[in-house]
Design an enzyme around this catalytic site. Structure first.
Site, PDB file in Angstrom:
ATOM      1  N   ASP A 190       0.864  -1.186   0.000  1.00  0.00           N
ATOM      2  CA  ASP A 190       0.000   0.000   0.000  1.00  0.00           C
ATOM      3  C   ASP A 190       0.895   1.229   0.000  1.00  0.00           C
ATOM      4  O   ASP A 190       2.132   1.108  -0.074  1.00  0.00           O
ATOM      5  CB  ASP A 190      -0.958  -0.017   1.207  1.00  0.00           C
ATOM      6  CG  ASP A 190      -2.299   0.628   0.849  1.00  0.00           C
ATOM      7  OD1 ASP A 190      -2.288   1.790   0.407  1.00  0.00           O
ATOM      8  OD2 ASP A 190      -3.349  -0.027   1.003  1.00  0.00           O
ATOM      9  N   HIS A 284      -2.899   3.219  -4.671  1.00  0.00           N
ATOM     10  CA  HIS A 284      -2.307   2.743  -3.404  1.00  0.00           C
ATOM     11  C   HIS A 284      -0.862   2.277  -3.634  1.00  0.00           C
ATOM     12  O   HIS A 284      -0.422   1.294  -3.050  1.00  0.00           O
ATOM     13  CB  HIS A 284      -3.155   1.619  -2.802  1.00  0.00           C
ATOM     14  CG  HIS A 284      -4.435   2.131  -2.173  1.00  0.00           C
ATOM     15  ND1 HIS A 284      -4.482   2.645  -0.902  1.00  0.00           N
ATOM     16  CD2 HIS A 284      -5.691   2.217  -2.664  1.00  0.00           C
ATOM     17  CE1 HIS A 284      -5.724   3.019  -0.619  1.00  0.00           C
ATOM     18  NE2 HIS A 284      -6.474   2.780  -1.684  1.00  0.00           N
ATOM     19  N   GLU A 351     -10.005   2.741  -5.217  1.00  0.00           N
ATOM     20  CA  GLU A 351      -9.694   4.141  -4.958  1.00  0.00           C
ATOM     21  C   GLU A 351      -8.627   4.716  -5.888  1.00  0.00           C
ATOM     22  O   GLU A 351      -7.746   5.452  -5.440  1.00  0.00           O
ATOM     23  CB  GLU A 351      -9.262   4.312  -3.489  1.00  0.00           C
ATOM     24  CG  GLU A 351     -10.374   3.958  -2.524  1.00  0.00           C
ATOM     25  CD  GLU A 351      -9.997   4.188  -1.064  1.00  0.00           C
ATOM     26  OE1 GLU A 351     -10.762   4.866  -0.374  1.00  0.00           O
ATOM     27  OE2 GLU A 351      -8.952   3.694  -0.624  1.00  0.00           O
TER      28      GLU A 351
HETATM   29  C1  ACM Z   1     -10.714  -0.142   0.777  1.00  0.00           C
HETATM   30  O1  ACM Z   1     -11.145  -0.032   1.929  1.00  0.00           O
HETATM   31  N1  ACM Z   1     -10.145   0.881   0.167  1.00  0.00           N
HETATM   32  C2  ACM Z   1     -10.816  -1.389   0.064  1.00  0.00           C
END
Ligand code: ACM
Length: 553
Positions: A190, A284, A351
């Site tokens: 991440d 991410h 995201e």
């Molecule tokens: C997430 O909580 N962005 C999968």
């Protein structure tokens, strides 16, 4: 005299009353035997099991040795019919491949199953029949038939926001095993840290596994230091609160070597748990970009491993959808797939802010060259290209529900976190779905309105978890078959140590396991609360921290 007889009868009936059976998750069927019958495990008890069942036999042996200090003998050749725990694979096909039957009487406990997994689940039940205090190890006479409701019973752990070492990850796997869970979703990469050694790209861990500080307090934080925003596109709004972020300046990090990963995968396999690794893309990816900035969308930009949470739109953490990036990701995934035997590889997909692709001339050229109308289609193009590669190696991708944007990749499994809509849409398109709606299934949220340490600023109490039904009512029976199961998630922004993982996990994991394993019609919250009291004593025995506030009422 009457009083005396009454007292005498009460004592007798107390003596004869059945030993309470409190198993979580609740089995399909429990028939109690005669109150007078019980099986007692002592140092002469033998475990009878052939070699192929050694995982289960060893697990039981270790458990009883660790918590009761008795080392049972495993004796495959024993013909004893007394004082034995017998594990037996039967050729008779049961209703479910993971089914087991556990029969206990004065002389022996026998677990039958038609698979190794089934036997292992029987062992987990047996463990819960053993008293949770260190008294005589007495097992009530009982006959249990049991099998799971869902095939996917998952739990996730984010090791990027805070790193947890191998010893703790193994403990975490044991917690899942005790609850008959069968998938561990390991969130390995991440913005805040890359946690898996990739031999071809050593900078991923040399640089990407370390950050120089973590945000203090609850995002968006307090104070006004260390604010390092980059130049942002006009459409990205910064709120006054964002300008208050400050970080602690403490270096945080760590990663797992490939040898450690193999060891953990093997440990989980012996507990019939499949590990699904997650490698995040296309967003991410700040930790990756800190190591290999040339894969980003801004030429010449210097990226840092992120120190604050809440990245979307405010930080450019998105990969360029270039051939160079795809070659890099294919090489990474090749090493990942060699380490994890799982059929499923999680490729993130959540995201991904479109602003960075909108502002990048190269992204726009890629879109034009591939006939993509907008950035959502670029996201879909990205995921489809990765899927094609993963499929070419015989594996299947899982992605967060955003992979539906711009069209779902042909064989993808959808993990629905922004409510249930993604899972419903996937099931309607005949794709498998895993339900993890954040309001119920994110165990990093507080369990109480006021917690005494920092948690994500949301509330997911035990009763809401327990009452969650993974199959949405609007699906037809045919569509409902695509709901593979559900999963709890533990994001570790505010989880800095193992005790806090335990505190947030227990007892919500107990509730989750019952949703996923037990028949729907058996769900009963007051009864679950009663059984939980025994489970808490077992956690005391095992040295596990749990939320004791559930004992208050
Ligand atoms: C997430 O909580 N962005 C999968």
């Amino acid at each position: 005299m009457k009083k005396f007889i009454f007292l005498f009868l009460s004592i007798i009936s107390f003596k004869l009353s059945a030993q309470e059976i409190n198993i979580i998750p609740q089995p399909v069927s429990i028939k109690t035997g005669k109150n007078t019958e019980k099986f007692i495990i002592d140092q002469n008890t033998e475990i009878i099991s052939n070699d192929s069942l050694s995982n289960s036999a060893l697990f039981l042996q270790n458990y009883i040795q660790q918590f009761y200090n008795i080392k049972l003998r495993i004796n495959p050749n024993s013909t004893n019919k007394k004082n034995v725990v017998k594990l037996e694979i039967i050729s008779r096909l049961l209703k479910n491949l993971n089914e087991y039957e556990l029969i206990s009487n004065n002389n022996q406990t026998i677990i039958y199953a038609c698979s190794e997994n089934g036997l292992f689940y029987g062992i987990q039940t047996l463990i819960q029949l053993i008293p949770e205090t260190k008294s005589q190890l007495q097992i009530p006479a009982v006959s249990i038939t049991d099998y799971p409701r869902f095939d996917y019973r998952g739990m996730h752990l984010d090791v990027s926001r805070h790193f947890f070492d191998v010893a703790f990850v193994k403990q975490y796997i044991d917690y899942l095993a005790l609850h008959k869970m069968n998938y561990f979703h390991w969130h390995l990469t991440d913005d805040h840290g890359w946690r898996i050694e990739i031999k071809k790209y050593p900078k991923l861990t040399e640089i990407g596994a370390w950050r120089n500080g973590s945000i203090i307090g609850l995002w968006p934080g307090q104070g006004n230091e260390h604010i390092k925003y980059q130049v942002l596109p006009a459409e990205v709004k910064i709120t006054p609160k964002d300008a208050l972020i400050k970080t602690d300046g403490i270096r945080h990090g760590g990663y797992y070597t490939q040898e450690q990963i193999k060891d953990v995968v093997d440990y989980a396999a012996k507990r019939y748990i499949t590990i699904i690794p997650e490698i995040e893309m296309p967003a991410h990816s700040m930790a990756l970009l800190a190591a290999y900035p040339e894969l980003g969308t801004e030429p010449g930009k210097k990226y840092e491993v992120a120190q604050t949470w809440g990245m979307m739109n405010k930080y450019n953490n998105v990969l360029q959808a270039s051939d160079t990036t795809f070659k890099f990701l294919e090489n990474v995934l090749t090493e990942v797939m060699a380490l994890f035997p799982s059929q499923y590889i999680h490729i993130g997909g959540d995201e991904a802010s479109k602003v960075w692709w909108k502002r990048s001339a190269v992204s726009q050229e890629i879109m034009k060259a591939n006939g993509l109308k907008n950035e959502s289609e670029l996201q879909s193009y990205f995921i489809r290209r990765i899927e094609k590669f993963v499929n070419s190696k015989g594996k299947t991708i899982i992605g967060w529900n955003e992979i539906l944007q711009g069209g779902l990749a042909p064989n993808a499994v959808v993990m629905s976190w922004q409510g249930e809509k993604g899972g419903i849409d996937a099931a309607k398109q005949n794709h498998k779905a895993i339900m993890t709606p954040e309001d119920k299934m994110y165990f990093n949220h507080g369990q109480f309105l006021k917690e005494d340490s920092l948690t994500a600023n949301k509330f997911s109490p035990l009763i809401d978890v327990y009452n969650y039904e993974p199959v949405p009512a609007e699906l037809s029976a045919e569509q409902a078959k695509y709901i593979w199961g559900a999963q709890g998630c533990l994001w570790s922004e505010y989880i800095t140590n193992p005790a806090k993982v335990q505190y947030l996990l227990f007892p919500r994991l107990d509730a989750l396991s019952e949703i996923l394993w037990s028949p729907k019609e058996k769900r009963n919250y007051p009864d679950f609360q009663k059984r939980l009291k025994t489970q808490f004593k077992r956690y005391d025995l095992m040295g596990i921290t749990y939320s004791k506030r559930y004992l208050e009422n």
